[in-house]
Design a protein around this motif. Sequence first.
Motif, PDB file in Angstrom:
ATOM      1  N   ASN A 139      -4.575   6.199   1.009  1.00 31.07           N
ATOM      2  CA  ASN A 139      -2.699   6.047   1.337  1.00 31.07           C
ATOM      3  C   ASN A 139      -2.037   4.990   0.845  1.00 31.07           C
ATOM      4  O   ASN A 139      -2.871   3.651  -0.083  1.00 31.07           O
ATOM      5  CB  ASN A 139      -2.326   6.461   3.022  1.00 31.07           C
ATOM      6  CG  ASN A 139      -3.622   4.567   3.797  1.00 31.07           C
ATOM      7  OD1 ASN A 139      -3.482   4.017   2.802  1.00 31.07           O
ATOM      8  ND2 ASN A 139      -3.184   4.875   5.293  1.00 31.07           N
ATOM      9  N   SER A 140      -0.835   4.118   0.991  1.00 30.78           N
ATOM     10  CA  SER A 140      -0.596   3.206   0.400  1.00 30.78           C
ATOM     11  C   SER A 140      -1.054   1.978   0.841  1.00 30.78           C
ATOM     12  O   SER A 140      -1.218   0.712  -0.187  1.00 30.78           O
ATOM     13  CB  SER A 140       0.845   3.021   1.581  1.00 30.78           C
ATOM     14  OG  SER A 140       1.821   3.634   1.156  1.00 30.78           O
ATOM     15  N   THR A 154      -7.725  11.119   1.723  1.00 30.30           N
ATOM     16  CA  THR A 154      -6.501  11.123   0.995  1.00 30.30           C
ATOM     17  C   THR A 154      -5.970   9.740   0.844  1.00 30.30           C
ATOM     18  O   THR A 154      -5.518   9.153   1.725  1.00 30.30           O
ATOM     19  CB  THR A 154      -5.340  12.178   0.957  1.00 30.30           C
ATOM     20  OG1 THR A 154      -5.545  13.013   0.460  1.00 30.30           O
ATOM     21  CG2 THR A 154      -4.137  11.729   0.052  1.00 30.30           C
ATOM     22  N   ASN A 182       2.447  11.565  -1.081  1.00 32.07           N
ATOM     23  CA  ASN A 182       2.666   9.935   0.286  1.00 32.07           C
ATOM     24  C   ASN A 182       2.517   8.723   0.302  1.00 32.07           C
ATOM     25  O   ASN A 182       2.431   7.793   1.572  1.00 32.07           O
ATOM     26  CB  ASN A 182       0.957  10.371   1.190  1.00 32.07           C
ATOM     27  CG  ASN A 182       0.512   9.887   1.512  1.00 32.07           C
ATOM     28  OD1 ASN A 182      -0.189   9.584   0.304  1.00 32.07           O
ATOM     29  ND2 ASN A 182      -0.780   9.886   1.741  1.00 32.07           N
ATOM     30  N   TYR A 183       3.346   8.816  -0.538  1.00 36.57           N
ATOM     31  CA  TYR A 183       3.562   6.980  -0.965  1.00 36.57           C
ATOM     32  C   TYR A 183       4.833   7.083  -0.266  1.00 36.57           C
ATOM     33  O   TYR A 183       5.554   7.654   0.522  1.00 36.57           O
ATOM     34  CB  TYR A 183       3.826   7.304  -2.112  1.00 36.57           C
ATOM     35  CG  TYR A 183       4.407   5.493  -2.210  1.00 36.57           C
ATOM     36  CD1 TYR A 183       3.132   4.065  -2.073  1.00 36.57           C
ATOM     37  CD2 TYR A 183       5.467   5.168  -3.226  1.00 36.57           C
ATOM     38  CE1 TYR A 183       3.746   3.425  -2.386  1.00 36.57           C
ATOM     39  CE2 TYR A 183       6.233   4.050  -3.351  1.00 36.57           C
ATOM     40  CZ  TYR A 183       5.084   2.482  -2.792  1.00 36.57           C
ATOM     41  OH  TYR A 183       5.705   1.934  -3.505  1.00 36.57           O
ATOM     42  N   GLN A 184       4.587   5.322   0.844  1.00 32.55           N
ATOM     43  CA  GLN A 184       5.544   4.763   1.119  1.00 32.55           C
ATOM     44  C   GLN A 184       5.659   3.178   1.272  1.00 32.55           C
ATOM     45  O   GLN A 184       4.746   2.851   1.369  1.00 32.55           O
ATOM     46  CB  GLN A 184       5.032   4.617   2.722  1.00 32.55           C
ATOM     47  CG  GLN A 184       5.022   6.602   3.712  1.00 32.55           C
ATOM     48  CD  GLN A 184       4.677   5.571   5.353  1.00 32.55           C
ATOM     49  OE1 GLN A 184       3.924   5.193   6.024  1.00 32.55           O
ATOM     50  NE2 GLN A 184       4.853   7.134   5.406  1.00 32.55           N
ATOM     51  N   THR A 243      -4.678   1.635   0.697  1.00 33.37           N
ATOM     52  CA  THR A 243      -5.937   1.905   0.190  1.00 33.37           C
ATOM     53  C   THR A 243      -5.105   1.519  -2.229  1.00 33.37           C
ATOM     54  O   THR A 243      -5.877   0.566  -2.453  1.00 33.37           O
ATOM     55  CB  THR A 243      -6.081   3.271   0.381  1.00 33.37           C
ATOM     56  OG1 THR A 243      -5.655   4.057   1.136  1.00 33.37           O
ATOM     57  CG2 THR A 243      -7.959   3.564   0.018  1.00 33.37           C
ATOM     58  N   SER A 287       2.185   9.056  -6.024  1.00 29.43           N
ATOM     59  CA  SER A 287       1.575   9.526  -4.776  1.00 29.43           C
ATOM     60  C   SER A 287       2.073  10.741  -4.044  1.00 29.43           C
ATOM     61  O   SER A 287       3.254   9.502  -3.570  1.00 29.43           O
ATOM     62  CB  SER A 287       0.114   9.056  -4.036  1.00 29.43           C
ATOM     63  OG  SER A 287      -0.112   9.432  -3.322  1.00 29.43           O
ATOM     64  N   ASN A 338     -10.036   2.276   3.883  1.00 27.82           N
ATOM     65  CA  ASN A 338      -9.295   0.995   4.015  1.00 27.82           C
ATOM     66  C   ASN A 338      -9.599  -0.656   3.474  1.00 27.82           C
ATOM     67  O   ASN A 338      -9.691  -1.697   3.140  1.00 27.82           O
ATOM     68  CB  ASN A 338      -8.111   1.320   3.874  1.00 27.82           C
ATOM     69  CG  ASN A 338      -7.034   1.912   3.740  1.00 27.82           C
ATOM     70  OD1 ASN A 338      -7.122   2.646   2.280  1.00 27.82           O
ATOM     71  ND2 ASN A 338      -5.803   2.569   4.411  1.00 27.82           N
TER      72      ASN A 338
END
Length: 408
Positions: free
Chosen positions: A144-145, A142, A176-178, A147, A174, A114
């Motif tokens: 994340n948001s 994986t 695990n998208y937040q 990234t 995705s 990131n």
Amino acid sequence: MIQYATKKGDIELVKKIYDSTQVPFKRLDKHSYFRSTQTIDNAMMIAYSRSKNFPMAKQFYNKIRQQTTFPNADAYGAYLVCVCENTADEFAESMNIYEEAKLNGVRPTVYFYNVIISKLAKCRKGDTALSLFDEMKNFGITPNSITYASVVSACVRCSFETSAVKYFNEMLRSPNYQPRIGVFNSMIQFYVQQHPNREKALEYMRLLNQNMLKPTAHTYRLLIEAYANIPAYDMITAHGFIAEMQKHGVQPNASHYATLIQSYGCLHRDVSSAMAVYNEMKKAGVPADNTVHQVLLSTFIENNEVSRAEEYYQNMLASGKSSSPYIENLFITCYGEQKQLDKAEAVFGKMVDHAAGSKSVVREPSTYIAMVNAYQANNARDKAQEVVEQMRARQLPVKLIKRVQELI
């Protein structure tokens, strides 16, 4: 405990915890001592990096390296942030740290990727950022948001429109998208400023609402620009966002009014409406900043009201407000076009090359370009060449000097 104190921003507590380990750790066997000090030193490197204490972060980095080992990926990531704030070449430093970690088999983490992808995005190294993003996924890490936000930012900054849309949509799918507001703002900004398309900008605004995100002050400024700066102009809707912001608990600031002033004054050549917005801003108790001063001066100058610009400028200084290189550049350009070289030279001459604790305005590279253009417009090639020599003396980037030389 060190991690917790770091998150709290309590560097004194970090030091106390570290000091408390020094005597008891020495009672450990050799292998345990090595592993324990390595763990603690990584935590300290992270703590000092995140507190922006580069000398101490560097000290723990050196200590780890002297033990013939390397920081872990998170320590490298935190250190990278700190190093890049203390260097003129973020791209080179980013790649040096990345290559060192990779060469020595440091197990990468999502945080490490990131940070480096974010740095590459800032440096507009889109191809390299996308390459590392693919590498990250190949490692089985994986994204994340954060990234995805960095990858989309890299695409946007490099005008990779197709890739920006692709990764934005991949982010939404995705598991695990937040939702985060920043990446939506990036896409809206792309279609407002880089590839003006109001409908596409509003499409991402609708997605923002669908994801239950609250527009920020920056979002509203972009919406004002979408209606005020993209044809067909709709100044009623643009102006209406000031009231809508207040309705939703977002306080308008100087940048929102500046956007309206610039549109009225420079795009529509409507000085009276620009001044009406300025007066509205004063009535609302929002203080004018340099951006507001600059767009108002641009309004006067571009509408051939130079004496009014000069009067406003003097009143601005008399009220204790400071100027900026970009404000001074306006006058250099204006005087050059009006064949008033003496005035342009006076503005350029009162500026300085380096801040010296005075109220003098420091010349930006754009200031030299403005002065060269002023000389060129008045067939004063020799004097334009003297400005180039000043740029060389100041050791400005070679590519910039070459571009200015080509103007002559």
